[in-house]
Design a protein around this motif. Structure first.
Motif, PDB file in Angstrom:
ATOM      1  N   GLY A 164       0.768  -1.166  -0.121  1.00  0.00           N
ATOM      2  CA  GLY A 164       0.155   0.338   0.188  1.00  0.00           C
ATOM      3  C   GLY A 164       0.636   1.186   0.218  1.00  0.00           C
ATOM      4  O   GLY A 164       1.543   1.752  -0.593  1.00  0.00           O
ATOM      5  N   ALA A 165       0.118   2.225   0.211  1.00  0.00           N
ATOM      6  CA  ALA A 165       0.547   3.750  -0.132  1.00  0.00           C
ATOM      7  C   ALA A 165       1.466   4.300   0.961  1.00  0.00           C
ATOM      8  O   ALA A 165       2.918   4.753   0.676  1.00  0.00           O
ATOM      9  CB  ALA A 165      -0.658   4.956   0.277  1.00  0.00           C
ATOM     10  N   GLN A 179       6.418  10.409  -1.678  1.00  0.00           N
ATOM     11  CA  GLN A 179       4.544  10.991  -1.501  1.00  0.00           C
ATOM     12  C   GLN A 179       4.227  12.270  -1.181  1.00  0.00           C
ATOM     13  O   GLN A 179       5.492  13.267  -0.962  1.00  0.00           O
ATOM     14  CB  GLN A 179       3.926   9.741  -1.266  1.00  0.00           C
ATOM     15  CG  GLN A 179       4.108   8.678  -1.732  1.00  0.00           C
ATOM     16  CD  GLN A 179       2.911   8.240  -0.485  1.00  0.00           C
ATOM     17  OE1 GLN A 179       2.153   8.273   0.653  1.00  0.00           O
ATOM     18  NE2 GLN A 179       2.765   6.921  -0.695  1.00  0.00           N
ATOM     19  N   THR A 319      -0.324  11.852  -3.104  1.00  0.00           N
ATOM     20  CA  THR A 319      -0.387  11.251  -4.445  1.00  0.00           C
ATOM     21  C   THR A 319       1.189  10.946  -4.708  1.00  0.00           C
ATOM     22  O   THR A 319       2.210  11.110  -3.910  1.00  0.00           O
ATOM     23  CB  THR A 319      -0.763  11.736  -6.001  1.00  0.00           C
ATOM     24  OG1 THR A 319      -0.173  11.909  -7.238  1.00  0.00           O
ATOM     25  CG2 THR A 319       0.216  13.403  -5.822  1.00  0.00           C
ATOM     26  N   SER A 320       2.147   9.738  -5.356  1.00  0.00           N
ATOM     27  CA  SER A 320       3.690   9.342  -5.446  1.00  0.00           C
ATOM     28  C   SER A 320       3.878  10.697  -6.722  1.00  0.00           C
ATOM     29  O   SER A 320       2.923  10.900  -7.462  1.00  0.00           O
ATOM     30  CB  SER A 320       3.333   8.223  -6.214  1.00  0.00           C
ATOM     31  OG  SER A 320       2.937   7.375  -5.000  1.00  0.00           O
ATOM     32  N   ASP A 336      -0.392   1.010  -5.267  1.00  0.00           N
ATOM     33  CA  ASP A 336      -0.329   1.684  -4.283  1.00  0.00           C
ATOM     34  C   ASP A 336       0.607   1.740  -3.877  1.00  0.00           C
ATOM     35  O   ASP A 336       2.275   3.008  -2.890  1.00  0.00           O
ATOM     36  CB  ASP A 336      -1.067   1.933  -3.251  1.00  0.00           C
ATOM     37  CG  ASP A 336      -2.415   2.355  -3.494  1.00  0.00           C
ATOM     38  OD1 ASP A 336      -2.448   3.013  -5.108  1.00  0.00           O
ATOM     39  OD2 ASP A 336      -3.526   2.478  -3.216  1.00  0.00           O
ATOM     40  N   HIS A 339       2.781   3.215  -7.033  1.00  0.00           N
ATOM     41  CA  HIS A 339       1.765   4.700  -7.634  1.00  0.00           C
ATOM     42  C   HIS A 339       0.866   5.106  -7.253  1.00  0.00           C
ATOM     43  O   HIS A 339      -0.290   4.790  -7.794  1.00  0.00           O
ATOM     44  CB  HIS A 339       1.996   4.306  -9.312  1.00  0.00           C
ATOM     45  CG  HIS A 339       1.688   3.139  -9.455  1.00  0.00           C
ATOM     46  ND1 HIS A 339       0.266   2.493  -9.398  1.00  0.00           N
ATOM     47  CD2 HIS A 339       1.940   1.962 -10.568  1.00  0.00           C
ATOM     48  CE1 HIS A 339       0.044   1.204  -9.236  1.00  0.00           C
ATOM     49  NE2 HIS A 339       0.952   0.901 -10.041  1.00  0.00           N
ATOM     50  N   THR A 340       0.606   5.549  -5.889  1.00  0.00           N
ATOM     51  CA  THR A 340      -0.026   6.047  -5.191  1.00  0.00           C
ATOM     52  C   THR A 340      -0.976   7.306  -5.931  1.00  0.00           C
ATOM     53  O   THR A 340      -0.298   8.078  -6.293  1.00  0.00           O
ATOM     54  CB  THR A 340       0.424   6.702  -4.155  1.00  0.00           C
ATOM     55  OG1 THR A 340       0.791   5.243  -3.050  1.00  0.00           O
ATOM     56  CG2 THR A 340      -1.064   7.029  -2.862  1.00  0.00           C
ATOM     57  N   GLY A 348      -7.309   3.372  -9.362  1.00  0.00           N
ATOM     58  CA  GLY A 348      -6.458   2.893  -8.872  1.00  0.00           C
ATOM     59  C   GLY A 348      -6.157   1.282  -8.258  1.00  0.00           C
ATOM     60  O   GLY A 348      -4.777   0.560  -8.719  1.00  0.00           O
ATOM     61  N   VAL A 392      -1.259   8.067 -12.255  1.00  0.00           N
ATOM     62  CA  VAL A 392      -0.996   9.217 -10.886  1.00  0.00           C
ATOM     63  C   VAL A 392      -1.290  10.617 -11.143  1.00  0.00           C
ATOM     64  O   VAL A 392      -1.278  11.324 -11.161  1.00  0.00           O
ATOM     65  CB  VAL A 392       0.347   8.666 -10.479  1.00  0.00           C
ATOM     66  CG1 VAL A 392       0.993   9.696  -9.729  1.00  0.00           C
ATOM     67  CG2 VAL A 392       0.752   7.355  -9.737  1.00  0.00           C
TER      68      VAL A 392
END
Length: 464
Positions: A164-165, A179, A319-320, A336, A339-340, A348, A392
């Motif tokens: 994940g993010a 990010q 966001t990334s 994520d 590439h969040t 996504g 993104v």
């Protein structure tokens, strides 16, 4: 298993990681998934995910056929309309979404909890819960060891960060991959569908996905989710014999808490919220949204009022930052974790699924002796970096405090021009058709892409 078959360690049991695990299990490749949540029902933030044709193609390639059929059966009623509204519930634009009976080439609405339970079905023996990733070590023999907070570890040939993010794999492996905040904060909530709540929204809103853009840059999205089982978990009458049988014997239903609901997400630039918004919870958040929208239509105010407080949570939208390609190795990332993206384009989860099927194909090439691990990862990352960061950037354009619509004076002018353009489009059929076609094409409709096809696995002992 042939001698070239790699041992794959997947960190994170999210959408991409679980889908990848299914594809590898089906190919007879040794895979283990490590999830920090202690229970199968833990750790979900968010209520609806839209699976577009790209996402469906990926799932169709990765899942066993009977499980893919279960996935389709457990989706909510498909949206029929995409609506743009004012805060007074007046229609600005209404695009009819074509009814598509094809189980793959169609837009789907899914509960995040339900999707997770579907993806955990059949691979329970490869998932380890309560495994909080702490770090990894690389060894001279080309293997890699993942360490966990409980003191345990696992060694394999390929480490996949699907966590994940906030990916800890990314932080250690690619510290340069950062990010940034978009300057947008969102509050989400949901309420059960009842006779009262259903009557609060117009027919097209009830049957679709609706977006409200209002002065001050305020934005709200509404999803109405109806499923094929009732609040007691019993199958509803008249849903079709095959769907009823699939759901009835699906073991994931016992872990699922999904019932018919209306889901909303309210967002604005961070400067419009109290400084402590990220610390607030429950009814305090629902009340805050009502206080910020006093001049909105009474029906919308009532929806916020009827919201289950326990379902409300705030999100600081991040966001990334696109990063230059890096040298490939036996560590990689999907979804994520690398590439969040903002929910602005709603792609996504679908991008994570595209990652999963593409990486799975290259790992099968390793198992078949066609590629070594580093070259397989390189081929995957070369494509993923391009389409992933493209998504993104496009998603960020849809959700950023830099948008003039959030500015005090010019914002109202921008909103007025936007509404005028949408109303014109709504009354000019060729423009309306073009907009609908563009939206569907972006979400993968009509695409025939080799990236969604898995190579056949060679038999044991067969030469590549």
């Amino acid at each position: 298993m042939i001698s070239t078959s790699p041992r794959v360690l997947v960190i994170g049991a999210g959408t991409g990681g679980l889908a990848l695990a299914h594809g590898l299990v089906r190919a007879g490749i040794d895979v283990r998934v490590f999830e920090r949540d202690v229970l199968r029902t833990d750790g979900l933030h968010g209520y609806r995910v839209g699976i577009d044709p790209d996402g469906s193609r990926a799932l169709h390639a990765l899942l066993p056929p009977d499980l893919y059929d279960t996935f389709v059966a457990t989706c909510a009623r498909a949206p029929r309309w995409f609506n743009m509204l004012t805060e007074q519930h007046r229609e600005v634009l209404a695009l009819e979404i074509p009814v598509e009976d094809d189980p793959v080439e169609s837009e789907k609405s899914v509960s995040r909890m339900t999707l997770r339970q579907v993806l955990m079905t059949g691979i329970e023996d490869v998932i380890s819960f309560g495994k909080e990733f702490a770090g990894f070590d690389r060894h001279a023999d080309g293997t890699i060891t993942a360490h966990f907070a409980d003191g345990s570890s696992a060694t394999g040939d390929l480490l996949v960060g699907a966590d994940g993010a906030g990916s800890r794999v990314r932080r250690q492996y690619l510290p340069q991959a950062q990010q940034e905040e978009t300057g947008i904060i969102a509050i989400a909530g949901k309420l059960p569908i009842t006779e009262e709540s259903a009557a609060l929204v117009p027919r097209r809103v009830f049957q679709g996905i609706s977006m409200i853009q209002a002065p001050k840059g305020y934005f709200c999205i509404l999803h109405v989710m109806e499923f094929k089982w009732d609040r007691a978990g019993k199958i509803k009458n008249g849903i079709g014999a095959s769907d009823a049988e699939l759901i009835k014997v699906w073991p994931g239903l016992q872990f699922d808490n999904t019932r018919d609901y209306i889901n909303w997400g309210f967002s604005a630039s961070a400067d419009k919220f109290p400084a402590d918004v990220m610390e607030r919870r429950g009814d305090d958040l629902a009340r805050l949204v009502r206080e910020m929208t006093p001049d909105w239509h009474p029906n919308l105010q009532r929806l916020f009022e009827l919201t289950d407080p326990s379902t409300c949570f705030p999100v600081n939208i991040k966001t990334s930052v696109p990063v230059d390609p890096w040298p490939a190795s036996n560590i990689t990332l999907i979804g994520d974790a690398i590439h969040t993206m903002t929910p602005g384009r709603g792609v996504g989860a679908n991008t994570a699924l595209r990652d999963a099927v593409l990486l799975c194909a290259r790992i099968i090439d390793v198992a078949n002796g066609r590629l070594d691990i580093v070259e397989a990862v390189n081929r995957y990352e070369t494509k993923m970096i391009k389409y992933g960061f493209d998504a993104v950037l496009k998603s960020r354009q849809q959700m950023t405090a830099d948008d003039p619509i959030h500015k005090p004076l010019i914002g109202r002018l921008v909103l007025g021009l936007l509404r005028t353009a949408m109303r014109v489009t709504n009354h000019v059929p060729p423009l309306k058709e073009r907009m609908a076609r563009s939206m569907l094409q972006y979400r993968g409709a009509g695409r025939d892409d080799a990236d969604f096809v898995l190579p056949a696995r060679a038999a044991v002992g067969e030469s590549a």
